[in-house]
Design a protein around this motif. Structure first.
Motif, short mmCIF file in Angstrom:
data_model
loop_
_atom_site.label_atom_id
_atom_site.label_comp_id
_atom_site.label_asym_id
_atom_site.label_seq_id
_atom_site.Cartn_x
_atom_site.Cartn_y
_atom_site.Cartn_z
N CYS A 32 0.82 -1.22 0.00
CA CYS A 32 0.00 0.00 0.00
C CYS A 32 0.85 1.26 0.00
N THR A 33 1.98 1.22 0.70
CA THR A 33 2.88 2.38 0.67
C THR A 33 3.33 2.62 -0.77
N ALA A 34 3.74 1.55 -1.42
CA ALA A 34 4.19 1.68 -2.81
C ALA A 34 3.06 2.17 -3.71
N GLU A 42 0.36 -2.59 -10.79
CA GLU A 42 1.41 -3.49 -11.26
C GLU A 42 2.77 -3.08 -10.71
N GLU A 43 3.02 -1.77 -10.78
CA GLU A 43 4.31 -1.27 -10.27
C GLU A 43 4.42 -1.50 -8.76
N ASP A 82 12.71 5.31 -7.40
CA ASP A 82 13.36 4.89 -8.65
C ASP A 82 12.34 4.70 -9.77
N HIS A 83 11.23 4.10 -9.41
CA HIS A 83 10.17 3.87 -10.41
C HIS A 83 9.64 5.19 -10.94
N LYS A 98 -6.55 6.66 -17.12
CA LYS A 98 -7.02 5.46 -17.82
C LYS A 98 -7.79 4.55 -16.87
N GLY A 99 -7.63 4.83 -15.63
CA GLY A 99 -8.37 4.04 -14.65
C GLY A 99 -7.59 2.88 -14.09
N THR A 100 -6.27 2.85 -14.32
CA THR A 100 -5.47 1.75 -13.77
C THR A 100 -5.59 1.74 -12.26
N PHE A 101 -5.37 2.89 -11.71
CA PHE A 101 -5.43 3.01 -10.26
C PHE A 101 -6.87 2.95 -9.78
#
Lengths: 181, 203
Positions: A32-34, A42-43, A82-83, A98-101
């Motif tokens: 969740c932090t990420a 995905e990331e 980094d990401h 796009k609605g990924t999140f």
């Protein structure tokens, strides 16, 4: 139930079960932090996996076992940073648009009555500059004191505090603007 | 003084002293911005903590992969199964429990079956106590009924012999039986001779 120190000792003695338990204890927080930082499911998964892989390889070098959680979170934050650095700043906005999140958040959002408010607040969080966002997430989601936030971010306590408040003020300002519109 | 200064100690996770708490409350009552900041932080906290987006399948797979990776790297010691004692206490508990349950059920079944009171049937009759089984005599059903009557007189009213004996301390049973043995023996003798005479008449 074993505490972190006991699990780490077990791991250092070669117990896979203790390591698994340690991962189970922190996987959600790391993920969740990420996710709050990169805004892409995905990331966030990649970061979580990579973070625990680093734990697996580097836990023997951790001198103070009581510092496991901040150490793990600093690995997570560095990987997320980094990401964010690798991709262009706009891409996460694209992901969000796009609605990924939003898509991955749907499951949880459905359970909440105040859907719009949640989306709005998350949108505002993702509009913050990365450093402010990191400070806000570590302070509010991970509930770390500013001393720890500063340690993880590699800055002074005063800087961490001012980044946090700048983020909060900015979010509130934008929220106020939207309300006015 | 800036509003956030009042929240500084909160940010450090410290407990506020009485003086600071008082100052904080006084400031809080007057300062709209401070209240709004705090309310906003609470709201954001609910949003960030309220999510449950992580899916368990991914975590499970990740843990499995990590353990595999650790095994490959030789981080984990794989314990040979032979080095572990098989008969550990928790492992023994299951079969022992099974044996105990079976024995209890068998005993209960035996007690429920016994005695069958069909007229003329002859069977071994046992007096039961918690200590074990003692065979008192070989009695037929009439003799048993007579014995029941005697014991009922000795122990007071009781629905069944087995029941009354099983809940009575063994020493007490023996005392009562021996105290009544003088009464019991002639009664049984009489009954036996009466029945024998009856059979002779039939013949």
């Amino acid at each position: 139930m074993k505490n972190d120190g006991e699990l780490i000792s077990g791991f250092l003695n070669g117990s896979a079960e203790d390591f698994e338990e340690l991962v189970r204890r922190y996987e959600r927080e790391v993920y969740c932090t990420a996710l709050h930082m990169v805004g892409n499911r995905e990331e966030a998964r990649d970061i979580t996996q990579e973070a625990f892989l680093r734990v697996l390889k580097g836990l023997r070098e951790l001198k103070d076992q009581r510092r496991f959680r901040p150490w793990l979170l600093s690995i997570t934050v560095n990987l997320a940073r980094d990401h964010l650095r690798k991709r262009s700043f706009g891409s996460w906005e694209d992901d969000f648009a796009k609605g990924t999140f939003g898509g991955c958040a749907d499951e949880a959002f459905q359970r909440l009555s105040r859907l719009q408010e949640r989306e709005e607040l998350l949108n505002l969080l993702f509009l913050l500059p990365p450093r402010q966002r990191v400070a806000v997430v570590l302070r509010i989601y991970n509930e770390l004191p500013f001393k720890e936030v500063a340690h993880i971010m590699g800055c002074e306590v005063a800087t961490a505090r001012s980044l946090f408040w700048a983020g909060i003020r900015e979010m509130r300002r934008r929220l106020g603007k939207r309300d006015e519109v | 003084m800036k509003c956030e200064d009042f929240l500084k100690d909160w940010g450090e996770g410290k407990r506020l002293s009485f003086r600071k708490s008082l100052a904080f409350i006084l400031h809080w009552m007057r300062c709209r911005e401070c209240r709004e900041n705090y309310a906003f932080i609470r709201k954001l906290s609910r949003v960030l903590k309220g999510e449950e987006w992580a899916d368990e399948a991914f975590f499970r797979e990740m843990r499995r992969g990590l353990v595999e990776e650790g095994r490959k790297a030789g981080v984990f010691v794989s314990r040979p199964s032979s080095s572990r004692p098989f008969f550990t206490f928790p492992r023994l508990l299951v079969p022992l429990g099974g044996v105990l349950v079976t024995l209890t059920l068998a005993l209960a079944f035996f007690l429920l079956q016994f005695p069958s009171k069909e007229p003329g049937a002859s069977f071994d009759y046992g007096l039961y106590s918690w200590d074990g089984v003692v065979l008192v005599s070989q009695l037929d059903s009439d003799e048993l009924r007579a014995l029941e009557g005697e014991l009922e007189g000795a122990f007071g009213s009781c629905p069944s012999l087995v029941y009354s004996l099983s809940i009575t301390p063994w020493a007490e049973v023996m005392d009562q039986v021996s105290a009544n043995s003088r009464l019991l023996a002639p009664l049984l003798m009489e009954e036996r001779s009466e029945r024998a005479a009856g059979r002779m008449e039939e013949v």
